[in-house]
Design a protein around this motif. Structure first.
Motif, PDB file in Angstrom:
ATOM      1  N   GLU A   3      75.432  57.259 -80.122  1.00 24.13           N
ATOM      2  CA  GLU A   3      76.561  56.400 -80.449  1.00 24.13           C
ATOM      3  C   GLU A   3      77.656  56.604 -79.411  1.00 24.13           C
ATOM      4  O   GLU A   3      78.123  57.712 -79.188  1.00 24.13           O
ATOM      5  CB  GLU A   3      77.075  56.750 -81.844  1.00 24.13           C
ATOM      6  N   GLU A   4      78.080  55.524 -78.769  1.00 24.73           N
ATOM      7  CA  GLU A   4      79.100  55.612 -77.739  1.00 24.73           C
ATOM      8  C   GLU A   4      80.477  55.491 -78.365  1.00 24.73           C
ATOM      9  O   GLU A   4      80.800  54.511 -79.017  1.00 24.73           O
ATOM     10  CB  GLU A   4      78.897  54.515 -76.696  1.00 24.73           C
ATOM     11  N   VAL A   5      81.298  56.516 -78.205  1.00 18.51           N
ATOM     12  CA  VAL A   5      82.641  56.538 -78.772  1.00 18.51           C
ATOM     13  C   VAL A   5      83.650  55.995 -77.774  1.00 18.51           C
ATOM     14  O   VAL A   5      84.608  55.333 -78.145  1.00 18.51           O
ATOM     15  CB  VAL A   5      83.023  57.973 -79.186  1.00 18.51           C
ATOM     16  N   ILE A   6      83.416  56.249 -76.502  1.00 16.19           N
ATOM     17  CA  ILE A   6      84.332  55.811 -75.450  1.00 16.19           C
ATOM     18  C   ILE A   6      83.494  55.305 -74.280  1.00 16.19           C
ATOM     19  O   ILE A   6      82.450  55.867 -73.959  1.00 16.19           O
ATOM     20  CB  ILE A   6      85.268  56.968 -75.026  1.00 16.19           C
ATOM     21  N   SER A   7      83.946  54.237 -73.668  1.00 17.04           N
ATOM     22  CA  SER A   7      83.205  53.682 -72.537  1.00 17.04           C
ATOM     23  C   SER A   7      83.337  54.599 -71.324  1.00 17.04           C
ATOM     24  O   SER A   7      84.265  55.406 -71.229  1.00 17.04           O
ATOM     25  CB  SER A   7      83.730  52.289 -72.193  1.00 17.04           C
ATOM     26  N   LYS A   8      82.406  54.470 -70.402  1.00 14.22           N
ATOM     27  CA  LYS A   8      82.430  55.285 -69.194  1.00 14.22           C
ATOM     28  C   LYS A   8      83.706  55.028 -68.402  1.00 14.22           C
ATOM     29  O   LYS A   8      84.327  55.964 -67.890  1.00 14.22           O
ATOM     30  CB  LYS A   8      81.197  55.003 -68.342  1.00 14.22           C
ATOM     31  N   GLU A  29      78.969  63.161 -67.996  1.00 17.56           N
ATOM     32  CA  GLU A  29      78.255  62.632 -69.157  1.00 17.56           C
ATOM     33  C   GLU A  29      78.211  63.636 -70.301  1.00 17.56           C
ATOM     34  O   GLU A  29      78.271  63.276 -71.467  1.00 17.56           O
ATOM     35  CB  GLU A  29      76.845  62.195 -68.773  1.00 17.56           C
ATOM     36  N   GLU A  30      78.124  64.920 -69.961  1.00 21.76           N
ATOM     37  CA  GLU A  30      78.126  65.957 -70.990  1.00 21.76           C
ATOM     38  C   GLU A  30      79.476  65.980 -71.719  1.00 21.76           C
ATOM     39  O   GLU A  30      79.529  66.052 -72.947  1.00 21.76           O
ATOM     40  CB  GLU A  30      77.835  67.317 -70.358  1.00 21.76           C
ATOM     41  N   LEU A  31      80.550  65.899 -70.965  1.00 25.16           N
ATOM     42  CA  LEU A  31      81.876  65.857 -71.585  1.00 25.16           C
ATOM     43  C   LEU A  31      82.073  64.576 -72.395  1.00 25.16           C
ATOM     44  O   LEU A  31      82.656  64.588 -73.473  1.00 25.16           O
ATOM     45  CB  LEU A  31      82.967  65.958 -70.517  1.00 25.16           C
ATOM     46  N   ARG A  32      81.580  63.458 -71.864  1.00 24.02           N
ATOM     47  CA  ARG A  32      81.727  62.187 -72.575  1.00 24.02           C
ATOM     48  C   ARG A  32      80.941  62.196 -73.881  1.00 24.02           C
ATOM     49  O   ARG A  32      81.388  61.670 -74.891  1.00 24.02           O
ATOM     50  CB  ARG A  32      81.281  61.023 -71.697  1.00 24.02           C
ATOM     51  N   SER A  33      79.797  62.850 -73.917  1.00 19.85           N
ATOM     52  CA  SER A  33      79.023  62.928 -75.158  1.00 19.85           C
ATOM     53  C   SER A  33      79.708  63.838 -76.178  1.00 19.85           C
ATOM     54  O   SER A  33      79.552  63.661 -77.389  1.00 19.85           O
ATOM     55  CB  SER A  33      77.601  63.398 -74.880  1.00 19.85           C
ATOM     56  N   ALA A  34      80.493  64.799 -75.719  1.00 15.33           N
ATOM     57  CA  ALA A  34      81.221  65.689 -76.627  1.00 15.33           C
ATOM     58  C   ALA A  34      82.540  65.083 -77.095  1.00 15.33           C
ATOM     59  O   ALA A  34      83.169  65.603 -78.016  1.00 15.33           O
ATOM     60  CB  ALA A  34      81.495  67.012 -75.932  1.00 15.33           C
ATOM     61  N   VAL A  38      85.775  65.677 -80.276  1.00 15.83           N
ATOM     62  CA  VAL A  38      87.220  65.791 -80.058  1.00 15.83           C
ATOM     63  C   VAL A  38      87.952  64.756 -80.918  1.00 15.83           C
ATOM     64  O   VAL A  38      88.965  65.062 -81.544  1.00 15.83           O
ATOM     65  CB  VAL A  38      87.569  65.608 -78.566  1.00 15.83           C
ATOM     66  N   GLU A  39      87.443  63.539 -80.964  1.00 15.11           N
ATOM     67  CA  GLU A  39      88.053  62.488 -81.783  1.00 15.11           C
ATOM     68  C   GLU A  39      88.023  62.859 -83.261  1.00 15.11           C
ATOM     69  O   GLU A  39      88.997  62.652 -83.977  1.00 15.11           O
ATOM     70  CB  GLU A  39      87.337  61.151 -81.556  1.00 15.11           C
ATOM     71  N   ALA A  40      86.921  63.419 -83.732  1.00 12.38           N
ATOM     72  CA  ALA A  40      86.819  63.826 -85.137  1.00 12.38           C
ATOM     73  C   ALA A  40      87.793  64.960 -85.441  1.00 12.38           C
ATOM     74  O   ALA A  40      88.455  64.955 -86.494  1.00 12.38           O
ATOM     75  CB  ALA A  40      85.387  64.253 -85.447  1.00 12.38           C
ATOM     76  N   MET A  41      87.922  65.917 -84.520  1.00 12.82           N
ATOM     77  CA  MET A  41      88.850  67.021 -84.718  1.00 12.82           C
ATOM     78  C   MET A  41      90.292  66.509 -84.715  1.00 12.82           C
ATOM     79  O   MET A  41      91.110  66.930 -85.532  1.00 12.82           O
ATOM     80  CB  MET A  41      88.671  68.071 -83.620  1.00 12.82           C
ATOM     81  N   LYS A  42      90.580  65.580 -83.843  1.00 13.30           N
ATOM     82  CA  LYS A  42      91.925  65.018 -83.765  1.00 13.30           C
ATOM     83  C   LYS A  42      92.291  64.311 -85.069  1.00 13.30           C
ATOM     84  O   LYS A  42      93.418  64.439 -85.552  1.00 13.30           O
ATOM     85  CB  LYS A  42      91.998  64.041 -82.589  1.00 13.30           C
ATOM     86  N   ALA A  43      91.343  63.625 -85.674  1.00 12.53           N
ATOM     87  CA  ALA A  43      91.599  62.946 -86.950  1.00 12.53           C
ATOM     88  C   ALA A  43      91.860  63.955 -88.066  1.00 12.53           C
ATOM     89  O   ALA A  43      92.716  63.745 -88.923  1.00 12.53           O
ATOM     90  CB  ALA A  43      90.422  62.052 -87.309  1.00 12.53           C
ATOM     91  N   ARG A  44      91.126  65.079 -88.060  1.00  7.68           N
ATOM     92  CA  ARG A  44      91.340  66.103 -89.097  1.00  7.68           C
ATOM     93  C   ARG A  44      92.673  66.805 -88.930  1.00  7.68           C
ATOM     94  O   ARG A  44      93.374  67.084 -89.899  1.00  7.68           O
ATOM     95  CB  ARG A  44      90.212  67.137 -89.057  1.00  7.68           C
TER      96      ARG A  44
END
Length: 68
Positions: A3-8, A29-34, A38-44
């Protein structure tokens, strides 16, 4: 399929803002997949919480003159 959360392109902009533009393609790409984590942690972290979410261990100073 991942699932792509952010575009390249958007992620490249974020990398440029942080100064991490000297990464190779694999590292990027490794950082982009992680990034989804970060987005989930930011929401929490930004969720309002009540007093019951605070730690149970609280240190209180004694009132002046009450110590023996």
């Amino acid at each position: 399929m991942t699932e792509e959360v952010i575009s390249k392109e958007d992620f490249d902009i974020l990398l440029a803002r942080t100064g991490l533009q000297k990464l190779d393609a694999r590292q990027t790409e490794e950082l982009r997949s992680a990034y989804k984590f970060v987005e989930a942690m930011k929401a929490r972290v930004r969720t309002p919480r009540g007093f019951d979410a605070e730690p149970a261990l609280v240190f209180s100073l004694p009132k002046p003159g009450s110590a023996k």
